[in-house]
Design a protein around this motif. Structure first.
Motif, PDB file in Angstrom:
ATOM      1  N   LEU A 190       0.860  -1.036  -0.150  1.00 57.33           N
ATOM      2  CA  LEU A 190      -0.131   0.169   0.085  1.00 57.33           C
ATOM      3  C   LEU A 190       0.851   1.199   0.049  1.00 57.33           C
ATOM      4  CD1 LEU A 190      -3.013   0.587   0.150  1.00 57.33           C
ATOM      5  CD2 LEU A 190      -2.972   1.155   2.489  1.00 57.33           C
ATOM      6  N   LEU A 191       1.877   1.273   0.662  1.00 57.95           N
ATOM      7  CA  LEU A 191       2.699   2.441   0.788  1.00 57.95           C
ATOM      8  C   LEU A 191       3.250   2.687  -0.464  1.00 57.95           C
ATOM      9  CD1 LEU A 191       4.633   2.404   4.264  1.00 57.95           C
ATOM     10  CD2 LEU A 191       2.623   3.666   3.742  1.00 57.95           C
ATOM     11  N   PRO A 192       3.809   2.050  -1.379  1.00 60.20           N
ATOM     12  CA  PRO A 192       4.387   2.447  -2.654  1.00 60.20           C
ATOM     13  C   PRO A 192       3.178   3.089  -3.602  1.00 60.20           C
ATOM     14  CG  PRO A 192       5.112   0.355  -2.283  1.00 60.20           C
ATOM     15  CD  PRO A 192       3.954   0.696  -1.087  1.00 60.20           C
ATOM     16  N   ILE A 193       1.867   2.654  -3.573  1.00 60.67           N
ATOM     17  CA  ILE A 193       0.703   2.978  -4.053  1.00 60.67           C
ATOM     18  C   ILE A 193       0.494   4.580  -3.615  1.00 60.67           C
ATOM     19  CG2 ILE A 193      -1.820   3.089  -4.494  1.00 60.67           C
ATOM     20  CD1 ILE A 193      -1.331  -0.053  -4.423  1.00 60.67           C
ATOM     21  N   GLU A 194       0.681   4.640  -2.097  1.00 61.63           N
ATOM     22  CA  GLU A 194       0.330   6.050  -1.646  1.00 61.63           C
ATOM     23  C   GLU A 194       1.443   7.014  -2.037  1.00 61.63           C
ATOM     24  OE1 GLU A 194       0.097   7.763   3.089  1.00 61.63           O
ATOM     25  OE2 GLU A 194      -0.739   5.712   2.431  1.00 61.63           O
ATOM     26  N   PHE A 195       2.682   6.326  -2.193  1.00 62.85           N
ATOM     27  CA  PHE A 195       3.887   7.374  -2.542  1.00 62.85           C
ATOM     28  C   PHE A 195       3.477   7.906  -3.993  1.00 62.85           C
ATOM     29  CE2 PHE A 195       7.811   7.910  -4.976  1.00 62.85           C
ATOM     30  CZ  PHE A 195       8.327   8.616  -4.140  1.00 62.85           C
ATOM     31  N   ASP A 198      10.441  16.995   0.767  1.00 64.61           N
ATOM     32  CA  ASP A 198      10.133  15.600   1.255  1.00 64.61           C
ATOM     33  C   ASP A 198      10.435  15.393   2.781  1.00 64.61           C
ATOM     34  OD1 ASP A 198      12.876  15.916   0.607  1.00 64.61           O
ATOM     35  OD2 ASP A 198      13.159  13.777   0.252  1.00 64.61           O
ATOM     36  N   ARG A 199      10.678  16.261   3.543  1.00 63.83           N
ATOM     37  CA  ARG A 199      11.025  16.214   4.835  1.00 63.83           C
ATOM     38  C   ARG A 199      10.117  15.300   5.531  1.00 63.83           C
ATOM     39  NH1 ARG A 199      10.572  21.163   5.917  1.00 63.83           N
ATOM     40  NH2 ARG A 199      12.739  21.713   5.635  1.00 63.83           N
ATOM     41  N   ASN A 200       9.014  15.377   5.806  1.00 65.59           N
ATOM     42  CA  ASN A 200       7.901  14.406   6.130  1.00 65.59           C
ATOM     43  C   ASN A 200       7.263  13.640   5.543  1.00 65.59           C
ATOM     44  OD1 ASN A 200       8.202  15.443   9.231  1.00 65.59           O
ATOM     45  ND2 ASN A 200       7.733  17.512   8.069  1.00 65.59           N
ATOM     46  N   LEU A 201       8.024  12.996   4.054  1.00 70.64           N
ATOM     47  CA  LEU A 201       7.069  12.300   3.147  1.00 70.64           C
ATOM     48  C   LEU A 201       7.701  10.788   3.495  1.00 70.64           C
ATOM     49  CD1 LEU A 201       5.739  11.738   0.784  1.00 70.64           C
ATOM     50  CD2 LEU A 201       7.931  12.075  -0.543  1.00 70.64           C
ATOM     51  N   TRP A 202       8.568  10.452   4.182  1.00 73.13           N
ATOM     52  CA  TRP A 202       9.053   9.231   4.189  1.00 73.13           C
ATOM     53  C   TRP A 202       8.743   8.628   5.883  1.00 73.13           C
ATOM     54  CZ3 TRP A 202      10.037   7.783  -0.293  1.00 73.13           C
ATOM     55  CH2 TRP A 202      10.695   8.921  -1.027  1.00 73.13           C
TER      56      TRP A 202
END
Length: 443
Positions: A124-129, A157-161
């Motif tokens: 799911l996280l790759p789809i969300e990215f 992208d500071r708070n993207l990951w």
């Protein structure tokens, strides 16, 4: 679940254990509350692009036209929603440990939460990215080459990951393990020790955590590993739920007092939202404090912004906001639990289905909501933010609800097929000759 509690809420100062009356083991009101809370989480995320002030540090797929009414709804939900889930989770974790044992419960919870967490992180996280990247490309914040290389400029992208909304599962597994480790000690504590010492300590831990790092509630902390301040703040509410089980295992006191807590809880929530949004509006550029937290802001730098003669970043101002926020969250959590228990004794068909789908709604809604926000911004530019929020919320809830319904239908068909394929067993009666030979041997 058994019909009678095997554990007693005994006092160390009493020679006899407190007798707990039989309980059916099912709290329909709490199931309804969890179902509504799952919808509220989707609503919270549906409000993100329209909130002003926004949640500092939160990276979202798009930003849209701000709305004051949606801002108020967003922050009211943000203050209350996770404490509800955490207190309920702590209460039922303790209840399960009382029935089944501490480490058996911990093992079961880890298995139940760990597999969904692993699968959603992988798939799911790759789809969300890439959903987020689609929105950023549409807004012109990034280029295709940035997305391809996964390297961004200007700290966007500071708070993207991080684990996104799945952080709750990670934290919950850790809390269950800690509770299992201290369970034996907890069962030896008296009601007086829990009520006068342990529960107030939970409140203090939450206030201190929020004072030192206001971004626990009033900002966004994102990481693949637990954030210390967020872990302690959330853990305080989980611990409060577990401790409350030792005081009120049938939630009778909560049921009786819920309606009386609702009024003060609503007033405190309104006060916290008004104070918090005002504070966010004057505290300054989030980029200046998100790396180190508001606690690291130099009051001299912010000396041109005052609250009651004090710099808005001072310890007194931040602790006042923290006390107000934690008190509002605590009162509203127990008020909503009590009102739900007092008024809901049986779930209807729709609410029962929604309650059963609440976990799937939580898991799957995030990328659906992010994609719906992109579509709403560019396909419905002139539509009211309130209508957009309603549409996005409906899509987010429907996605998880539909998957849950399909899964339940599949399980039911498999059960029916297995039952139909089972061979019919007939009882063979002995023949007369066999009966005669048996009687001869017996003689």
């Amino acid at each position: 679940m058994p019909n009678i509690l095997p554990i007693t809420a005994a006092s160390n100062h009493s020679p006899a254990a407190r007798v707990v009356r039989p309980q059916g083991g099912h709290f329909a009101g709490i199931d309804a509350l969890r179902a509504c809370a799952a919808v509220a989480v989707v609503l919270l995320h549906a409000c993100v692009p329209y909130a002003n002030p926004a949640m500092a540090g939160l990276s979202w797929s798009v930003q849209d036209s701000p709305s004051e009414s949606i801002t108020a709804i967003f922050w009211a939900i943000e203050i209350v929603i996770m404490p509800i889930f955490l207190v309920v989770a702590g209460f039922f974790a303790a209840r399960s440990m009382a029935y089944r044992g501490a480490w058996f419960t911990a093992t079961q919870r880890i298995r139940r939460l760990g597999w969904p967490l692993l699968l959603t992180v992988v798939f799911l996280l790759p789809i969300e990215f890439y959903t987020w990247m689609l929105g950023w490309l549409a807004e012109g914040q990034v280029s295709v080459s940035h997305v391809r290389r996964m390297k961004f400029e200007g700290g966007i992208d500071r708070n993207l990951w991080g684990l996104s909304h799945l952080w709750f599962l990670q934290y919950l597994m850790m809390y269950v393990l800690v509770l299992a480790a201290v369970w034996t000690s907890l069962t030896r504590r008296s009601a007086a020790q829990i009520g006068r010492i342990a529960l107030p300590m939970c409140f203090v831990v939450a206030v201190v955590s929020l004072t030192m790092r206001p971004e626990v509630v009033w900002g966004f902390q994102h990481s693949f590993l637990p954030v210390v301040s967020k872990w302690f703040y959330s853990g305080a509410f989980f611990a409060a739920g577990a401790l409350w089980y030792r005081l009120d295992p049938e939630l009778d006191d909560v049921r009786d007092c819920g309606s009386r807590l609702m009024g003060p809880g609503i007033l405190l929530t309104i006060a916290a939202v008004c104070t918090g949004t005002w504070w966010l509006g004057v505290v300054g550029d989030p980029v200046q404090w998100m790396n180190g937290g508001w606690a690291g802001v130099d009051p001299v730098v912010q000396s041109d912004r005052f609250a009651g003669g004090l710099p808005v970043t001072s310890l007194i101002v931040r602790s006042s906001l923290a006390v107000m926020s934690v008190a509002a969250a605590s009162l509203m959590t127990f008020a909503l639990m009590g009102v739900s228990l007092a008024n809901i004794n049986r779930l209807g068909r729709v609410m029962k289905s929604l309650a059963g789908a609440s976990f799937m709604i939580y898991l799957l809604h995030h990328p659906v909501v992010g994609l719906a926000h992109i579509a709403a911004k560019f396909a419905l530019p002139g539509v009211s933010p309130v209508i957009k929020v309603a549409l996005v919320t409906g899509l987010g809830v429907s996605a998880g609800w539909s998957v849950s319904w399909l899964a339940s239908c599949r399980r039911r068909r498999l059960a029916e097929r297995t039952k139909a394929e089972e061979p019919t067993r007939s009882i063979e009666f002995p023949r007369p000759s066999e009966v005669a030979s048996t009687q001869k041997r017996a003689a």
